[in-house]
Design a protein around this motif. Structure first.
Motif, mmCIF file in Angstrom:
data_model
loop_
_atom_site.group_PDB
_atom_site.id
_atom_site.type_symbol
_atom_site.label_atom_id
_atom_site.label_comp_id
_atom_site.label_asym_id
_atom_site.label_seq_id
_atom_site.Cartn_x
_atom_site.Cartn_y
_atom_site.Cartn_z
ATOM 1 N N LEU A 48 0.838 -1.196 0.000
ATOM 2 C CA LEU A 48 0.000 0.000 0.000
ATOM 3 C C LEU A 48 0.875 1.249 0.000
ATOM 4 O O LEU A 48 1.976 1.258 0.554
ATOM 5 N N SER A 49 0.355 2.305 -0.584
ATOM 6 C CA SER A 49 1.087 3.572 -0.632
ATOM 7 C C SER A 49 0.311 4.631 0.137
ATOM 8 O O SER A 49 -0.885 4.823 -0.093
ATOM 9 N N PHE A 50 1.020 5.300 1.067
ATOM 10 C CA PHE A 50 0.356 6.345 1.842
ATOM 11 C C PHE A 50 1.372 7.400 2.278
ATOM 12 O O PHE A 50 2.239 7.132 3.105
ATOM 13 N N LYS A 51 1.284 8.563 1.666
ATOM 14 C CA LYS A 51 2.089 9.744 2.038
ATOM 15 C C LYS A 51 3.579 9.448 2.190
ATOM 16 O O LYS A 51 4.242 9.989 3.061
ATOM 17 N N GLY A 52 4.098 8.537 1.392
ATOM 18 C CA GLY A 52 5.521 8.239 1.440
ATOM 19 C C GLY A 52 5.947 7.307 2.569
ATOM 20 O O GLY A 52 7.123 6.973 2.694
ATOM 21 N N PHE A 53 5.018 6.888 3.408
ATOM 22 C CA PHE A 53 5.346 5.954 4.486
ATOM 23 C C PHE A 53 5.529 4.554 3.915
ATOM 24 O O PHE A 53 4.764 4.137 3.049
ATOM 25 N N LYS A 54 6.506 3.834 4.406
ATOM 26 C CA LYS A 54 6.653 2.409 4.107
ATOM 27 C C LYS A 54 5.859 1.687 5.198
ATOM 28 O O LYS A 54 6.269 1.667 6.351
ATOM 29 N N LEU A 55 4.715 1.154 4.846
ATOM 30 C CA LEU A 55 3.802 0.585 5.837
ATOM 31 C C LEU A 55 4.209 -0.834 6.222
ATOM 32 O O LEU A 55 4.435 -1.684 5.359
ATOM 33 N N THR A 56 4.286 -1.068 7.533
ATOM 34 C CA THR A 56 4.608 -2.388 8.058
ATOM 35 C C THR A 56 3.664 -2.697 9.220
ATOM 36 O O THR A 56 2.929 -1.816 9.691
ATOM 37 N N ALA A 57 3.748 -3.919 9.708
ATOM 38 C CA ALA A 57 2.909 -4.312 10.852
ATOM 39 C C ALA A 57 3.446 -3.741 12.167
ATOM 40 O O ALA A 57 2.781 -3.846 13.189
ATOM 41 N N THR A 58 4.637 -3.123 12.136
ATOM 42 C CA THR A 58 5.179 -2.552 13.378
ATOM 43 C C THR A 58 5.101 -1.028 13.430
ATOM 44 O O THR A 58 5.084 -0.457 14.517
ATOM 45 N N ASN A 59 5.035 -0.337 12.272
ATOM 46 C CA ASN A 59 4.926 1.123 12.328
ATOM 47 C C ASN A 59 3.504 1.618 12.106
ATOM 48 O O ASN A 59 3.239 2.803 12.049
ATOM 49 N N ILE B 191 -8.608 6.843 1.554
ATOM 50 C CA ILE B 191 -8.800 5.472 1.072
ATOM 51 C C ILE B 191 -7.555 5.107 0.268
ATOM 52 O O ILE B 191 -7.199 5.801 -0.684
ATOM 53 N N ILE B 192 -6.862 4.034 0.699
ATOM 54 C CA ILE B 192 -5.591 3.678 0.074
ATOM 55 C C ILE B 192 -5.609 2.283 -0.561
ATOM 56 O O ILE B 192 -4.599 1.835 -1.095
ATOM 57 N N GLY B 193 -6.745 1.624 -0.510
ATOM 58 C CA GLY B 193 -6.841 0.303 -1.119
ATOM 59 C C GLY B 193 -8.184 -0.324 -0.838
ATOM 60 O O GLY B 193 -9.074 0.302 -0.242
ATOM 61 N N ASP B 194 -8.343 -1.559 -1.295
ATOM 62 C CA ASP B 194 -9.565 -2.305 -1.013
ATOM 63 C C ASP B 194 -9.251 -3.792 -1.072
ATOM 64 O O ASP B 194 -8.196 -4.197 -1.556
ATOM 65 N N PHE B 195 -10.144 -4.588 -0.540
ATOM 66 C CA PHE B 195 -9.978 -6.038 -0.580
ATOM 67 C C PHE B 195 -11.325 -6.709 -0.366
ATOM 68 O O PHE B 195 -12.301 -6.072 0.027
ATOM 69 N N GLN B 196 -11.349 -8.011 -0.661
ATOM 70 C CA GLN B 196 -12.533 -8.830 -0.424
ATOM 71 C C GLN B 196 -12.205 -9.860 0.638
ATOM 72 O O GLN B 196 -11.086 -10.380 0.694
ATOM 73 N N PHE B 197 -13.176 -10.138 1.490
ATOM 74 C CA PHE B 197 -13.011 -11.180 2.499
ATOM 75 C C PHE B 197 -14.388 -11.705 2.863
ATOM 76 O O PHE B 197 -15.305 -10.912 3.136
#
Length: 190
Positions: free
Chosen positions: A95-106, A166-172
């Protein structure tokens, strides 16, 4: 109407009030007509509430000592006990959001949020969200959440009032969800 509302980090003594509010707005307890005003989908047990409280990840709003709103805001590790979060967490790096590298820890999972319908539309969401935001800002630069695409009231509250992106979508499980991101350095109060 919100001037006498108190915001607090939840304690174990607040569990009964959180469960009572959850019961009113849990999607499985609502009629189709009631769902149109918004709903929460995840039922939390006493043990799950105790765990999130021990991590300082549950925030409440009270009016005259009665819990009228709650916000969950906890680590992905906490939320890994539900399949939908395990489905979503691996998507973060893509995912892309404001230049942040998104991880499960940040990042952390924000939500659900539940506000008693008598208090909706009264200006509660922004100061309540900001109370939570200031408590978690030191630990996480970005908040992530997802909203069922059929939950229009929640979408509007988050994108229009709080300015989530809104930065993405998914199905579940045959449901469609939007993924949203929020820069925790940005106040939600204008």
């Amino acid at each position: 109407m919100i001037k006498n509302i108190q915001f607090e980090v939840a304690k174990n003594t607040d569990i009964e009030g959180v469960l009572a509010l959850q019961g009113l707005y849990l999607v499985s307890n609502m009629t189709e007509e009631e769902k149109a005003s918004g709903f929460v989908t995840t039922p939390f047990s006493v043990e799950q509430l105790q765990e999130v409280i021990s991590q300082e990840g549950l925030f409440i709003a009270k009016d005259d000592n009665k819990i009228i709103a709650y916000i969950f805001a906890a680590s992905w590790d906490y939320f890994s006990q539900w399949a939908i979060f395990n489905h979503m967490t691996p998507m973060l790096p893509g995912l892309s959001f404001k230049g942040f590298k998104l991880t499960a820890t940040n990042t952390f999972q924000y939500g659900p949020i539940c506000i008693d319908k008598k208090y909706r539309g009264k200006g509660l969401i922004n100061p309540f969200f900001d109370f939570m935001r200031t408590h978690l800002l030191k630990r996480f630069p970005v908040s992530i959440t997802f909203i069922n695409q059929t939950n229009i009231p929640s979408q509007k509250a988050h994108t229009e009032k709080l300015k989530w992106a809104i930065i993405g979508d998914f199905q579940f499980n045959n449901n469609n969800y939007f993924i949203l991101g929020y820069d925790m350095n940005q106040s939600s109060i204008e």
